[in-house]
Design a protein around this motif. Structure first.
Motif, short mmCIF file in Angstrom:
data_model
loop_
_atom_site.label_atom_id
_atom_site.label_comp_id
_atom_site.label_asym_id
_atom_site.label_seq_id
_atom_site.Cartn_x
_atom_site.Cartn_y
_atom_site.Cartn_z
N PRO A 91 1.00 18.89 -15.39
CA PRO A 91 1.35 19.72 -16.41
C PRO A 91 0.60 19.63 -17.68
CG PRO A 91 3.18 18.70 -16.17
CD PRO A 91 2.11 18.19 -14.98
N ARG A 92 0.30 18.41 -17.97
CA ARG A 92 -0.24 17.90 -19.31
C ARG A 92 -2.02 18.18 -19.44
NH1 ARG A 92 2.41 13.26 -18.16
NH2 ARG A 92 0.56 12.11 -18.10
N ASN A 93 -2.46 18.40 -17.99
CA ASN A 93 -3.80 18.29 -18.08
C ASN A 93 -4.31 19.61 -17.22
OD1 ASN A 93 -4.94 15.71 -19.03
ND2 ASN A 93 -3.01 15.19 -17.85
N PRO A 94 -4.22 20.85 -17.84
CA PRO A 94 -4.21 22.17 -17.37
C PRO A 94 -5.75 22.15 -16.88
CG PRO A 94 -3.70 22.60 -19.28
CD PRO A 94 -3.29 21.16 -19.04
N GLN A 95 -6.65 21.86 -17.80
CA GLN A 95 -8.07 21.78 -17.36
C GLN A 95 -8.67 21.17 -16.23
OE1 GLN A 95 -6.82 19.73 -19.59
NE2 GLN A 95 -7.63 18.06 -20.12
N ASN A 96 -7.84 19.88 -15.70
CA ASN A 96 -8.29 19.36 -14.58
C ASN A 96 -7.44 19.45 -13.49
OD1 ASN A 96 -10.32 17.78 -15.78
ND2 ASN A 96 -8.82 16.69 -17.07
N LEU A 123 0.99 -1.01 0.05
CA LEU A 123 -0.23 -0.15 0.07
C LEU A 123 0.78 1.39 -0.05
CD1 LEU A 123 -2.85 1.23 0.13
CD2 LEU A 123 -2.73 1.02 2.60
N VAL A 124 1.75 1.44 0.84
CA VAL A 124 2.91 2.44 0.96
C VAL A 124 3.47 2.78 -0.47
CG1 VAL A 124 4.82 3.41 1.95
CG2 VAL A 124 3.00 2.25 3.67
N ALA A 125 4.01 1.91 -1.02
CA ALA A 125 4.46 2.02 -2.12
C ALA A 125 3.82 2.40 -3.47
CB ALA A 125 5.31 0.92 -2.64
N ASP A 126 2.51 1.58 -3.39
CA ASP A 126 1.43 2.06 -4.50
C ASP A 126 0.92 3.47 -4.27
OD1 ASP A 126 1.71 -0.44 -5.59
OD2 ASP A 126 -0.12 -1.31 -4.50
N ILE A 127 0.61 4.11 -2.95
CA ILE A 127 0.09 5.41 -2.98
C ILE A 127 1.41 6.24 -3.36
CG2 ILE A 127 -0.17 7.13 -1.11
CD1 ILE A 127 -1.82 4.85 0.36
N ASP A 128 2.38 5.87 -3.20
CA ASP A 128 3.56 6.85 -3.44
C ASP A 128 3.65 6.89 -5.16
OD1 ASP A 128 6.15 8.56 -3.10
OD2 ASP A 128 6.99 6.92 -4.32
N ALA A 129 3.34 5.76 -5.55
CA ALA A 129 3.36 5.62 -7.10
C ALA A 129 2.39 6.35 -8.00
CB ALA A 129 3.43 4.14 -7.68
N PHE A 130 1.21 6.17 -7.07
CA PHE A 130 0.12 7.05 -7.82
C PHE A 130 0.36 8.46 -7.31
CE2 PHE A 130 -2.82 3.20 -6.49
CZ PHE A 130 -3.06 3.08 -8.03
N ARG A 131 0.91 9.07 -6.44
CA ARG A 131 1.09 10.33 -6.26
C ARG A 131 2.15 10.77 -7.17
NH1 ARG A 131 5.71 12.95 -4.53
NH2 ARG A 131 6.71 11.05 -4.15
N ARG A 132 3.21 10.14 -7.76
CA ARG A 132 4.09 10.61 -8.65
C ARG A 132 3.20 10.58 -10.04
NH1 ARG A 132 7.20 6.66 -9.40
NH2 ARG A 132 6.98 5.37 -7.34
N GLU A 133 2.46 9.51 -10.21
CA GLU A 133 1.59 9.53 -11.56
C GLU A 133 0.68 10.81 -11.68
OE1 GLU A 133 -1.70 6.79 -13.98
OE2 GLU A 133 -0.69 6.16 -12.09
N ASN A 134 -0.01 11.03 -10.48
CA ASN A 134 -0.77 12.56 -10.41
C ASN A 134 0.14 13.61 -10.75
OD1 ASN A 134 -3.68 11.75 -10.12
ND2 ASN A 134 -2.69 10.56 -8.54
N ILE A 135 1.38 13.80 -10.13
CA ILE A 135 2.19 14.99 -10.32
C ILE A 135 2.67 14.96 -11.80
CG2 ILE A 135 4.37 15.90 -9.81
CD1 ILE A 135 3.97 14.90 -6.92
N ASP A 136 2.95 13.89 -12.58
CA ASP A 136 3.34 13.96 -13.71
C ASP A 136 2.30 14.31 -14.77
OD1 ASP A 136 5.41 12.95 -16.00
OD2 ASP A 136 3.77 11.57 -16.49
N ALA A 137 1.05 14.01 -14.36
CA ALA A 137 -0.15 14.38 -15.24
C ALA A 137 -0.55 15.75 -15.08
CB ALA A 137 -1.36 13.47 -14.81
#
Length: 310
Positions: free
Chosen positions: A70-75, A54-68
């Motif tokens: 700048p590509r999705n200013p509307q969201n 769970l801890v590693a997965d949450i961190d992976a989701f955090r990094r995925e959202n951070i990466d998304a």
């Protein structure tokens, strides 16, 4: 039949909870994460495995959202709410202590049972999470029947509400929560439940257009429609037989031309070839598909198959 959602979490509640999770100590040093509580003894092996990472997965989701972001200013506001939620060091413990999961089994082919485990980050998403599992339950049987093949993985694992957007395959589904999706998209959006059907279908087939057909078939038939696509309420704006049809519209044209039984035979024939995501169909896949098509319409179907580009 799939039931409708009786209780819906408000977006304000989810965003407020996420922002509240992200607030707190503003010191430059990061707080020490609280120790994880013990995983309860009464969870399935599938869920236990998910909780252990769970801890590693949450961190992976955090990094995925951070990466998304700048590509999705509307969201941006919705993505930032996810990031704030995931940055809360107490979130893993809150998930375990709050039993923020659905842990069930679904009936499969030949008396087999398929464990399905779903994790969600906020208690406001509990009712939606129950509905997500209820939505997937009949789709599992439809997929197994369509391919005449048991579900290809031992279990179904769902991470619900940890990200914006959906992805899936290999028995895993990473799903946006319904409230966020329906709040950030216009009324012309694809139905949320169709997205769940879509991601479960990717466990059988990678090619996007071929899987979009499975999405449409499973979404409509699970709601009581017949196998005739003319009776379907959701078709991704398909115009039957239009010259411009390509990708999933071309697949629907093929289905209308050859019928349900030939379509099932064709999908079963190409399943071992694993047509990949993001690519036109290879010649071996086209040949295997056409071998199940009546000779009288083979040339017509061949032309449609070559309009599938991803």
């Amino acid at each position: 039949m799939i039931k409708s959602l009786g209780v819906r979490a408000s977006l304000a509640g989810i965003v407020a909870a996420a922002i509240a999770c992200g607030s707190g100590n503003s010191a430059p040093t990061e707080p020490t994460p609280p120790a994880l509580p013990a995983i309860p003894n009464d969870v399935s092996p599938t869920l236990r495995t998910m909780l252990q990472s769970l801890v590693a997965d949450i961190d992976a989701f955090r990094r995925e959202n951070i990466d998304a972001l700048p590509r999705n200013p509307q969201n941006a506001a919705f993505i930032q709410a996810k990031i704030s939620m995931l940055q809360n060091a107490a979130l893993p413990a809150d998930i375990i202590n709050g039993r923020r999961w659905i842990d069930r089994t679904l009936p499969g082919m030949g008396g087999r049972t398929i464990p399905i485990a779903l994790l969600f980050p906020l208690d406001a998403m509990r009712a939606e999470s129950v509905l997500a599992v209820d939505t997937l339950a009949p789709v599992l049987g439809l997929l197994e029947g369509f391919f005449d093949t048991p579900f290809p993985t031992p279990a179904i694992r769902v991470w619900y509400g940890f990200k914006i957007g959906n992805s899936g395959g290999g028995g895993a589904i990473y799903s946006e929560d319904r409230t966020t999706y329906e709040s950030r998209t216009p009324a012309t959006r694809l139905p949320f439940d169709a997205g769940l059907c879509h991601e479960l279908g990717h466990s059988y087939i990678g090619n996007e257009s071929l899987n979009q057909f499975l999405e449409l078939y499973n979404y409509n038939v699970a709601r009581g429609a017949s196998i005739d696509p003319q009776t379907w309420t959701f078709t991704r704006s398909w115009t039957p037989g239009a010259v411009a049809n390509q990708d999933s519209a071309a697949v629907l044209d093929i289905y209308q031309t050859i019928g349900h039984d030939a379509m099932r035979r064709a999908y079963r024939a190409i399943y071992p070839l694993r047509p990949p995501y993001g690519s036109p169909l290879s010649q071996p896949v086209i040949d295997a598909f056409l071998a199940q098509v009546p000779a009288s319409v083979r040339a017509q179907v061949d032309a449609k198959l070559r309009k599938i580009v991803f």
